[in-house]
Motif scaffolding. Sequence first.
Motif, short mmCIF file in Angstrom:
data_model
loop_
_atom_site.label_atom_id
_atom_site.label_comp_id
_atom_site.label_asym_id
_atom_site.label_seq_id
_atom_site.Cartn_x
_atom_site.Cartn_y
_atom_site.Cartn_z
N UNK A 10 1.53 37.50 -23.30
CA UNK A 10 1.27 36.52 -22.25
C UNK A 10 2.45 35.58 -22.14
N UNK A 11 2.83 35.31 -20.89
CA UNK A 11 3.92 34.40 -20.60
C UNK A 11 3.32 33.06 -20.15
N UNK A 12 3.78 31.98 -20.77
CA UNK A 12 3.29 30.64 -20.44
C UNK A 12 4.43 29.83 -19.83
N UNK A 13 4.17 29.20 -18.69
CA UNK A 13 5.11 28.27 -18.08
C UNK A 13 4.50 26.88 -18.16
N UNK A 14 5.03 26.08 -19.07
CA UNK A 14 4.42 24.81 -19.42
C UNK A 14 4.52 23.78 -18.31
N UNK A 15 5.51 23.88 -17.41
CA UNK A 15 5.75 22.81 -16.45
C UNK A 15 4.98 22.98 -15.15
N UNK A 16 4.21 24.05 -15.02
CA UNK A 16 3.43 24.23 -13.79
C UNK A 16 2.40 23.10 -13.69
N UNK A 17 2.38 22.36 -12.59
CA UNK A 17 1.50 21.19 -12.52
C UNK A 17 0.02 21.53 -12.50
#
Length: 323
Positions: free
Chosen positions: A187-194
């Motif tokens: 799984x890929x996580x993008x932490x900055x997505x609001x």
Amino acid sequence: MLTVAFSAYDLTSIRFAYSPLREVSTGVHALRTPAGRVLHLPWFKQVRSHLGGDLAPLLDLVPGGPYIPDFLCPVPTSPTPDLAGELAVLRATPHEIIQTDLGRMADETPGSLTGCALELYRDPASGLDRLVRAIEAYWRLAMAPHWARMRNLLEGDLLYRARQFAERGPAGVFADMHPAIRWEDRTLYLEERPEELSRTLNGEGLLLAPSVFVWPELLYRTDSPGQAAITYPVRAIATLWERGTAPAPDALAAVIGRSRALLLGELDAPASTTDLSRRTGLAPASVSEQLTLLLAAGLVTKHRVGRVMLYVRTPRAQALLGD
């Protein structure tokens, strides 16, 4: 936070490509939002004063908000596309997609659907012709004088990511891509997505596109149909506008010579002979000669990416430099 889950097939369907048209769009966005983009100040100073009214069909589509219309960043059909091919794809964009994307732009940045953007929304056929002419004019002004240097950096990143994928799989690819990106358990996580958003890939694969002008941010398209795409800052971006170079390590220079030590120090990211000559001040012929010697000693390797031969130092050289 955004999460993207991968099927077993999608793990083998990660591909890498850069995009000239994507650089056009992110470059205009950078000009609109220069705060925090200090690395591009030399380029800003050269370009900003020359932006004229004939570029309005392009400039009005990138008002500086959080969203760049997806049709301005088509998914590349090859790892190293050229601008002409991408403009052909842009010309063929279905009109309803253009209107949908511009409607989203208006939602994301209220008041942005004005001027040439509004004209394109109302009449996509004639608006597309004006847009393509504006992009070509912008390219000649802002991109063409620097494109060889940018392209070498982008192609070097493709080479690096492909090697990481071959040696370490997705974990290696994402490890140093961006602080907001994390890879864990397929799984890929993008932490900055609001906002919270999840997507499971079911065979579409993932496009990873290095970019000069997206730095220091990310651009992602994961909530649209079709292939998901993430545009991330190209490696070694700090070297793009450099005129000088870091000093060669004294101890290593005493053993293998200053010029060769200098070149090894520059090759933390793949680079061409032309790039190395510009950054070190050595003549191109001298750079070529020294690289041949380093190649024979097993301290660098070379790889052709597109039309350019790129050099990168080997693990043996890394050990000599103490990295």
